[in-house]
Design a protein around this motif. Structure first.
Motif, PDB file in Angstrom:
ATOM      1  N   TRP A 133      16.251   6.678  -5.124  1.00  0.00           N
ATOM      2  CA  TRP A 133      14.829   6.299  -5.159  1.00  0.00           C
ATOM      3  C   TRP A 133      14.009   6.967  -6.255  1.00  0.00           C
ATOM      4  N   MET A 134      13.950   8.278  -6.257  1.00  0.00           N
ATOM      5  CA  MET A 134      13.106   8.937  -7.264  1.00  0.00           C
ATOM      6  C   MET A 134      13.719   8.847  -8.662  1.00  0.00           C
ATOM      7  N   ASN A 180       0.854  -1.188   0.000  1.00  0.00           N
ATOM      8  CA  ASN A 180       0.000   0.000   0.000  1.00  0.00           C
ATOM      9  C   ASN A 180       0.891   1.240   0.000  1.00  0.00           C
ATOM     10  N   LEU A 181       0.797   2.009  -1.074  1.00  0.00           N
ATOM     11  CA  LEU A 181       1.696   3.157  -1.239  1.00  0.00           C
ATOM     12  C   LEU A 181       1.527   4.182  -0.114  1.00  0.00           C
ATOM     13  N   GLN A 182       0.304   4.317   0.388  1.00  0.00           N
ATOM     14  CA  GLN A 182       0.094   5.283   1.474  1.00  0.00           C
ATOM     15  C   GLN A 182       0.849   4.865   2.742  1.00  0.00           C
ATOM     16  N   ASP A 183       0.897   3.572   3.013  1.00  0.00           N
ATOM     17  CA  ASP A 183       1.662   3.088   4.177  1.00  0.00           C
ATOM     18  C   ASP A 183       3.140   3.432   4.019  1.00  0.00           C
ATOM     19  N   THR A 184       3.632   3.273   2.796  1.00  0.00           N
ATOM     20  CA  THR A 184       5.042   3.572   2.523  1.00  0.00           C
ATOM     21  C   THR A 184       5.320   5.065   2.722  1.00  0.00           C
ATOM     22  N   ILE A 185       4.445   5.896   2.179  1.00  0.00           N
ATOM     23  CA  ILE A 185       4.629   7.343   2.317  1.00  0.00           C
ATOM     24  C   ILE A 185       4.533   7.757   3.788  1.00  0.00           C
ATOM     25  N   SER A 186       3.637   7.112   4.533  1.00  0.00           N
ATOM     26  CA  SER A 186       3.494   7.429   5.969  1.00  0.00           C
ATOM     27  C   SER A 186       4.817   7.235   6.700  1.00  0.00           C
ATOM     28  N   LEU A 187       5.501   6.157   6.395  1.00  0.00           N
ATOM     29  CA  LEU A 187       6.780   5.923   7.060  1.00  0.00           C
ATOM     30  C   LEU A 187       7.845   6.893   6.540  1.00  0.00           C
ATOM     31  N   LEU A 188       7.954   7.001   5.217  1.00  0.00           N
ATOM     32  CA  LEU A 188       8.990   7.859   4.628  1.00  0.00           C
ATOM     33  C   LEU A 188       8.899   9.295   5.138  1.00  0.00           C
ATOM     34  N   SER A 189       7.687   9.749   5.381  1.00  0.00           N
ATOM     35  CA  SER A 189       7.519  11.141   5.806  1.00  0.00           C
ATOM     36  C   SER A 189       7.919  11.357   7.265  1.00  0.00           C
ATOM     37  N   ARG A 190       8.014  10.278   8.046  1.00  0.00           N
ATOM     38  CA  ARG A 190       8.330  10.409   9.473  1.00  0.00           C
ATOM     39  C   ARG A 190       9.810  10.212   9.816  1.00  0.00           C
ATOM     40  N   LEU A 248      21.093  16.774   8.998  1.00  0.00           N
ATOM     41  CA  LEU A 248      19.708  16.493   9.408  1.00  0.00           C
ATOM     42  C   LEU A 248      18.738  17.448   8.712  1.00  0.00           C
ATOM     43  N   ASP A 249      19.128  18.709   8.610  1.00  0.00           N
ATOM     44  CA  ASP A 249      18.293  19.687   7.885  1.00  0.00           C
ATOM     45  C   ASP A 249      18.157  19.290   6.411  1.00  0.00           C
ATOM     46  N   GLU A 250      19.300  18.884   5.840  1.00  0.00           N
ATOM     47  CA  GLU A 250      19.332  18.549   4.414  1.00  0.00           C
ATOM     48  C   GLU A 250      18.492  17.293   4.130  1.00  0.00           C
ATOM     49  N   PHE A 251      18.603  16.303   5.015  1.00  0.00           N
ATOM     50  CA  PHE A 251      17.817  15.081   4.828  1.00  0.00           C
ATOM     51  C   PHE A 251      16.322  15.407   4.867  1.00  0.00           C
ATOM     52  N   ALA A 252      15.905  16.216   5.833  1.00  0.00           N
ATOM     53  CA  ALA A 252      14.480  16.579   5.933  1.00  0.00           C
ATOM     54  C   ALA A 252      14.021  17.284   4.659  1.00  0.00           C
ATOM     55  N   ARG A 253      14.879  18.150   4.123  1.00  0.00           N
ATOM     56  CA  ARG A 253      14.492  18.928   2.943  1.00  0.00           C
ATOM     57  C   ARG A 253      14.383  18.044   1.694  1.00  0.00           C
ATOM     58  N   VAL A 254      15.416  17.223   1.457  1.00  0.00           N
ATOM     59  CA  VAL A 254      15.384  16.425   0.215  1.00  0.00           C
ATOM     60  C   VAL A 254      14.310  15.343   0.278  1.00  0.00           C
ATOM     61  N   ARG A 255      14.085  14.800   1.471  1.00  0.00           N
ATOM     62  CA  ARG A 255      13.003  13.801   1.604  1.00  0.00           C
ATOM     63  C   ARG A 255      11.650  14.456   1.331  1.00  0.00           C
ATOM     64  N   ILE A 273       6.942  15.147  -2.295  1.00  0.00           N
ATOM     65  CA  ILE A 273       6.084  16.016  -3.121  1.00  0.00           C
ATOM     66  C   ILE A 273       6.117  15.524  -4.573  1.00  0.00           C
ATOM     67  N   ALA A 274       7.319  15.196  -5.041  1.00  0.00           N
ATOM     68  CA  ALA A 274       7.455  14.702  -6.424  1.00  0.00           C
ATOM     69  C   ALA A 274       6.756  13.350  -6.596  1.00  0.00           C
ATOM     70  N   LEU A 275       6.865  12.499  -5.578  1.00  0.00           N
ATOM     71  CA  LEU A 275       6.222  11.180  -5.649  1.00  0.00           C
ATOM     72  C   LEU A 275       4.697  11.330  -5.722  1.00  0.00           C
ATOM     73  N   ARG A 276       4.157  12.178  -4.867  1.00  0.00           N
ATOM     74  CA  ARG A 276       2.694  12.368  -4.872  1.00  0.00           C
ATOM     75  C   ARG A 276       2.231  12.959  -6.208  1.00  0.00           C
ATOM     76  N   ALA A 277       3.074  13.826  -6.773  1.00  0.00           N
ATOM     77  CA  ALA A 277       2.701  14.471  -8.042  1.00  0.00           C
ATOM     78  C   ALA A 277       2.601  13.463  -9.187  1.00  0.00           C
ATOM     79  N   LEU A 278       3.257  12.315  -9.043  1.00  0.00           N
ATOM     80  CA  LEU A 278       3.163  11.290 -10.083  1.00  0.00           C
ATOM     81  C   LEU A 278       1.777  10.658 -10.120  1.00  0.00           C
ATOM     82  N   ASN A 279       1.037  10.807  -8.992  1.00  0.00           N
ATOM     83  CA  ASN A 279      -0.336  10.275  -8.894  1.00  0.00           C
ATOM     84  C   ASN A 279      -0.398   8.826  -9.378  1.00  0.00           C
ATOM     85  N   LEU A 280       0.456   8.008  -8.800  1.00  0.00           N
ATOM     86  CA  LEU A 280       0.592   6.618  -9.250  1.00  0.00           C
ATOM     87  C   LEU A 280      -0.675   5.817  -8.977  1.00  0.00           C
TER      88      LEU A 280
END
Lengths: 179, 179
Positions: free
Chosen positions: B57-58, B4-14, B94-101, B106-113
């Motif tokens: 990844w992207m 489930n892509l939403q489960d994956t995004i939930s983890l990646l965002s945290r 840590l700042d850079e990781f938060a920003r690039v993730r 945002i780019a992943l969601r924009a793909l509307n897979l």
């Protein structure tokens, strides 16, 4: 190895917020599932950490300071969280962990421990003689062993989903030595 | 196993906030030390995660969507962070990781897979044919494998300090399969 109490407190004070940032609001697929019968989920792990705050670390530190080696520590119940977490949500447990950890660190700082205090000795019911220094270092390392377990339990839920990549993911090869 | 892509995004965002809460301001004993020659510190691990956001990844997801199995992914450089993190502080990483993730999500969601997109296939230079679903699940599991490694590297610094308790701490027995 030298043990610096400030280093230990630095880690202990950060674990609740780190787990909160990872787990709060995360779907059940990550937080409610375990690795099979007799194993723990993320929910169980947070409950176990709370039980440790209540019955293990600070009570044992006080036992060392009050009774030295004459009175062994109480045994630690590794399954107590099944009882104590019943009916609670993960959100409640995360709040509770943050609160009891914070209270314990206030109590720890209030002891104003000096280097000679850290060398004081107590008696573990199975391990025998241990020092206060070792107990407090273990408090921090215990957070890390459960972070290690948590990452493994969560990764297990994606064992099938990653397909051939499982070969490259070390966490998928972990034999469960940190349950 | 269903993914489930939403489960994956939930983890990646945290993950960035969880690492930030754990590592920001923590003493060097926890963040700058590794497990010995050729191994990684917490600092190295965050650098590696950043490099993955930039090159793995992207870019690979886009390669699958654009070229399918005809053009294999670029190889991933597991030591690139030594170069890219040079001269930076852990706070900066840590700042850079938060920003690039965040940018990548945002780019992943924009793909509307859609489910059928997740079944599209690409070619890994060593593993062969993989699906977009497997790649995205691995992105999340890769966070967990490095959380697993991080907890082990940090616990290693207290191997001596915990004394006889090392026997009860599973993380101390981890053989380093997640480096």
């Amino acid at each position: 190895m030298d043990h610096n109490l400030q280093d230990t407190i630095s880690l202990l004070s950060r674990t609740p917020a780190s787990l909160d940032a990872l787990l709060r609001g995360l779907p059940d697929v990550w937080t409610a599932r375990n690795e099979g019968d007799g194993t723990w989920s993320a929910f169980d792990i947070v409950g176990h950490l709370i039980h440790g705050e209540r019955t293990d670390w600070m009570p044992r530190a006080k036992r060392i300071l009050e009774s030295g080696e004459t009175r062994p520590f109480e045994k630690f119940d590794r399954w107590a969280q099944a009882r104590e977490s019943e009916g609670k949500s993960l959100t409640q447990l995360l709040d509770e962990f943050a609160r009891v950890r914070s209270e314990n660190l206030i109590a720890l700082r209030a002891l104003n421990l000096q280097p000679k205090d850290l060398e004081r000795r107590g008696r573990h019911p199975a391990l025998g003689v241990v020092t206060l220094s070792q107990l407090l270092a273990t408090w921090a390392a215990h957070d890390l062993t459960h972070l290690h377990q948590l990452s493994r339990v969560m990764a297990h839920q994606y064992r099938g989903a990653v397909g051939p990549w499982t070969e490259y993911l070390g966490v998928m090869k972990c034999a469960g030595h940190s349950s």
